[in-house]
Design a protein around this motif. Structure first.
Motif, mmCIF file in Angstrom:
data_model
loop_
_atom_site.group_PDB
_atom_site.id
_atom_site.type_symbol
_atom_site.label_atom_id
_atom_site.label_comp_id
_atom_site.label_asym_id
_atom_site.label_seq_id
_atom_site.Cartn_x
_atom_site.Cartn_y
_atom_site.Cartn_z
ATOM 1 N N LEU A 122 0.843 -1.192 0.000
ATOM 2 C CA LEU A 122 0.000 0.000 0.000
ATOM 3 C C LEU A 122 0.881 1.247 0.000
ATOM 4 O O LEU A 122 2.087 1.189 0.228
ATOM 5 C CB LEU A 122 -0.916 -0.001 1.222
ATOM 6 N N SER A 123 0.264 2.382 -0.246
ATOM 7 C CA SER A 123 0.992 3.642 -0.350
ATOM 8 C C SER A 123 0.953 4.409 0.969
ATOM 9 O O SER A 123 0.186 4.095 1.877
ATOM 10 C CB SER A 123 0.374 4.508 -1.456
ATOM 11 N N VAL A 124 1.787 5.437 1.051
ATOM 12 C CA VAL A 124 1.782 6.307 2.223
ATOM 13 C C VAL A 124 0.450 7.051 2.322
ATOM 14 O O VAL A 124 -0.058 7.292 3.422
ATOM 15 C CB VAL A 124 2.955 7.304 2.159
ATOM 16 N N ARG A 125 -0.113 7.392 1.183
ATOM 17 C CA ARG A 125 -1.417 8.059 1.192
ATOM 18 C C ARG A 125 -2.504 7.143 1.763
ATOM 19 O O ARG A 125 -3.382 7.578 2.505
ATOM 20 C CB ARG A 125 -1.798 8.504 -0.217
ATOM 21 N N ALA A 126 -2.439 5.843 1.444
ATOM 22 C CA ALA A 126 -3.390 4.894 2.021
ATOM 23 C C ALA A 126 -3.218 4.829 3.537
ATOM 24 O O ALA A 126 -4.206 4.730 4.284
ATOM 25 C CB ALA A 126 -3.207 3.516 1.401
ATOM 26 N N TRP A 127 -1.965 4.887 4.003
ATOM 27 C CA TRP A 127 -1.713 4.909 5.445
ATOM 28 C C TRP A 127 -2.359 6.136 6.071
ATOM 29 O O TRP A 127 -3.046 6.025 7.101
ATOM 30 C CB TRP A 127 -0.210 4.927 5.714
ATOM 31 N N TRP A 128 -2.166 7.298 5.458
ATOM 32 C CA TRP A 128 -2.726 8.525 6.020
ATOM 33 C C TRP A 128 -4.259 8.493 6.015
ATOM 34 O O TRP A 128 -4.894 8.935 6.981
ATOM 35 C CB TRP A 128 -2.215 9.733 5.257
ATOM 36 N N ASN A 129 -4.841 7.968 4.955
ATOM 37 C CA ASN A 129 -6.299 7.850 4.911
ATOM 38 C C ASN A 129 -6.811 6.955 6.037
ATOM 39 O O ASN A 129 -7.851 7.235 6.641
ATOM 40 C CB ASN A 129 -6.741 7.292 3.559
ATOM 41 N N ASN A 130 -6.094 5.873 6.327
ATOM 42 C CA ASN A 130 -6.517 4.977 7.398
ATOM 43 C C ASN A 130 -6.295 5.593 8.776
ATOM 44 O O ASN A 130 -7.072 5.324 9.706
ATOM 45 C CB ASN A 130 -5.786 3.643 7.283
ATOM 46 N N VAL A 131 -5.255 6.410 8.919
ATOM 47 C CA VAL A 131 -5.053 7.135 10.181
ATOM 48 C C VAL A 131 -6.245 8.047 10.443
ATOM 49 O O VAL A 131 -6.794 8.102 11.557
ATOM 50 C CB VAL A 131 -3.741 7.946 10.146
ATOM 51 N N LYS A 132 -6.665 8.766 9.413
ATOM 52 C CA LYS A 132 -7.812 9.655 9.574
ATOM 53 C C LYS A 132 -9.078 8.881 9.901
ATOM 54 O O LYS A 132 -9.854 9.284 10.777
ATOM 55 C CB LYS A 132 -8.012 10.483 8.289
ATOM 56 N N MET A 133 -9.292 7.763 9.215
ATOM 57 C CA MET A 133 -10.510 6.994 9.459
ATOM 58 C C MET A 133 -10.514 6.369 10.850
ATOM 59 O O MET A 133 -11.576 6.201 11.446
ATOM 60 C CB MET A 133 -10.668 5.913 8.391
ATOM 61 N N GLU A 134 -9.340 6.026 11.377
ATOM 62 C CA GLU A 134 -9.291 5.487 12.732
ATOM 63 C C GLU A 134 -9.723 6.529 13.756
ATOM 64 O O GLU A 134 -10.455 6.234 14.702
ATOM 65 C CB GLU A 134 -7.877 4.990 13.049
ATOM 66 N N ILE A 135 -9.272 7.771 13.571
ATOM 67 C CA ILE A 135 -9.676 8.842 14.487
ATOM 68 C C ILE A 135 -11.152 9.158 14.312
ATOM 69 O O ILE A 135 -11.886 9.378 15.287
ATOM 70 C CB ILE A 135 -8.824 10.098 14.263
ATOM 71 N N ILE A 136 -11.613 9.179 13.064
ATOM 72 C CA ILE A 136 -13.032 9.440 12.811
ATOM 73 C C ILE A 136 -13.888 8.345 13.439
ATOM 74 O O ILE A 136 -14.932 8.604 14.050
ATOM 75 C CB ILE A 136 -13.284 9.553 11.295
ATOM 76 N N ALA A 137 -13.452 7.092 13.280
ATOM 77 C CA ALA A 137 -14.196 5.987 13.890
ATOM 78 C C ALA A 137 -14.166 6.074 15.410
ATOM 79 O O ALA A 137 -15.143 5.714 16.084
ATOM 80 C CB ALA A 137 -13.607 4.650 13.428
ATOM 81 N N THR A 138 -13.053 6.551 15.979
ATOM 82 C CA THR A 138 -12.953 6.707 17.422
ATOM 83 C C THR A 138 -14.018 7.648 17.951
ATOM 84 O O THR A 138 -14.649 7.390 18.981
ATOM 85 C CB THR A 138 -11.558 7.246 17.793
#
Length: 461
Positions: A307-323
């Motif tokens: 996966l790409s660094v952008r995919a990592w950043w998107n998942n970081v954001k979604m983890e906080i949003i899900a939190t």
């Protein structure tokens, strides 16, 4: 209804992508002892997601890390679809083939089905293969009878036989019962992928699905089938128990994450601090290296998974949003259910091509509605903006000290607020966007009211 010794489990939004999937599964199931290959699990791979997984729904790292790790113990957890099961296993989850009691009490009143189940449980053999005398594929009447809504009433289906219904994540619960017997499962990842399917897109659908997962997972942890008890009372191994526990309690991470997301704004509004100052060597020697190492390791995991660094950043954001949404409401739903205040409702996740935002050219853009799931995230953004605004008015370069001589908030707290805003950037954009990409005005009003309740409260802390 074919009465075959194996069952393939596919969700309605998945399809077979590899024509050799049956052969590959049978090579495992027929080439090993029953206890060594109870079911074969294939990963869930989705074809409808935009590039770099903007909604964090593809679960690539989950299958590449957790499930691969569990494959080296007792096998991967059961994921609910893309799986081949031994029929005999599903019939004997909570009972022994030789101790089934009255067959009708377990399997219902269908004469054809009970005879079939009895033969499978007793393992009638012919020429080294399981042989059954009942051909259910030609019994249309039996199909109507078994498919009726009340067939499972007063039977063991869902309780001791078949997929267990005691949790909204019945797949995980069923997998725990299988592994608790000492049986093992197998993970297969062929190329091309065995199955492809649809994942939820946009905002509400993805968060609704996560809310159901959090409620169901935590529900398993607090009930009798928790892996913590299974380790002591059954044949579940220690490492398998720890893997299940890690997976099931992930929703609880919302509590410390939410607290840490509030801390920077709280420190600024109260002119206090929880981080060392820039002049303090502890900031450079401890906090900064920890922050960099943690996220560097996370990026490396994504890169190793292709996966790409952008995919990592998107998942970081979604983890906080899900939190700030799914996890909080999932925990609340469980608490209300445990106290008998309300019953958890299984919310079906809408999936379809019409939801992927390609119709108006906004691929991967977050979608909002008036769901309560968006209230806390919106409130968090408003809180960070209020804290930064107050800091700006007070003077960023020369922050005032508190009246008792203690150091006030500094650059560390400001960067903390900025980081929270970056991870919640879909909400920040939603404050100013219009249509389905903008946060509805009623949601903003509810979030602002929540902030107004917080402002007088923090003065007492």
């Amino acid at each position: 209804m074919t009465n075959a010794p194996f069952i393939v489990n596919i969700d309605c939004d998945m399809y077979v992508n590899n024509p050799n999937v049956v052969v590959e599964a049978m090579c495992i199931l027929l080439g090993a002892e029953e206890q060594e290959s109870i079911f074969v699990q294939f990963p869930q791979i989705f074809y409808n997601q935009p590039k770099d997984d903007p909604f964090g729904c593809q679960l690539n790292t989950l299958f590449q890390t957790l499930l691969r790790g569990m494959a080296g113990i007792q096998g991967p957890l059961y994921c609910g679809c893309n799986c081949f099961h031994r029929r005999k296993t599903i019939y004997t989850l909570n009972s022994s083939p030789n101790k089934t009691g009255k067959i009708e009490e377990n399997y219902g009143e269908s004469e054809e089905l009970t005879k079939s189940a009895n033969e499978i449980l007793r393992g009638v053999q012919a020429n080294g293969r399981t042989h059954t005398t009942i051909d259910l594929s030609t019994s249309i009447q039996s199909a109507y009878q078994v498919a009726s809504a009340d067939y499972e009433n007063n039977t063991a289906w869902g309780l001791k036989v078949g997929w267990l219904y005691e949790s909204m994540t019945e797949d995980i619960l069923t997998g725990i019962k299988i592994h608790s017997k000492g049986w093992k499962s197998v993970l297969l990842q062929p190329n091309p992928p065995a199955f492809l399917g649809l994942a939820p897109t946009g905002g509400p659908d993805a968060l609704t699905q996560r809310k159901r997962w959090v409620t169901g997972s935590l529900e398993i942890m607090v009930r009798k089938n928790t892996p913590l008890l299974a380790f002591f009372l059954t044949r579940l191994t220690l490492r398998q128990c720890l893997a299940y526990t890690y997976f099931l309690i992930r929703g609880l991470y919302a509590i410390p994450q939410l607290v840490y997301a509030i801390l920077p704004a709280y420190a600024i509004l109260t002119n206090s601090h929880f981080l060392p100052s820039v002049q303090d060597t502890a900031l450079l020697a401890t906090f900064v290296p920890m922050f960099i190492l943690y996220h560097s390791h996370s990026i490396c995991v994504y890169l190793q998974c292709g996966l790409s660094v952008r995919a990592w950043w998107n998942n970081v954001k979604m983890e906080i949003i899900a939190t700030t949404s799914s996890c909080v409401f999932g925990i609340l739903s469980l608490v209300l259910r445990l106290f008998g205040i309300s019953e958890a409702v299984f919310e079906v996740t809408p999936k379809g091509q019409s939801n992927n935002n390609v119709d108006d050219g906004n691929v991967g853009k977050f979608v909002f509605n008036e769901s309560p799931l968006f209230i806390i995230g919106t409130a968090m953004v408003l809180l960070q903006l209020m804290a930064l605004g107050s800091k700006l008015l007070a003077g960023i370069l020369q922050p005032p000290s508190s009246s008792d001589g203690r150091r006030g908030s500094g650059i560390g707290e400001i960067l903390g607020c900025v980081w929270v805003l970056m991870t919640l950037s879909p909400f920040l954009r939603g404050l100013f966007a219009k249509g389905k990409y903008g946060i509805p005005f009623p949601t903003i009003c509810k979030s602002a009211s929540l902030i107004l309740l917080f402002v007088p409260f923090y003065k007492w802390l």
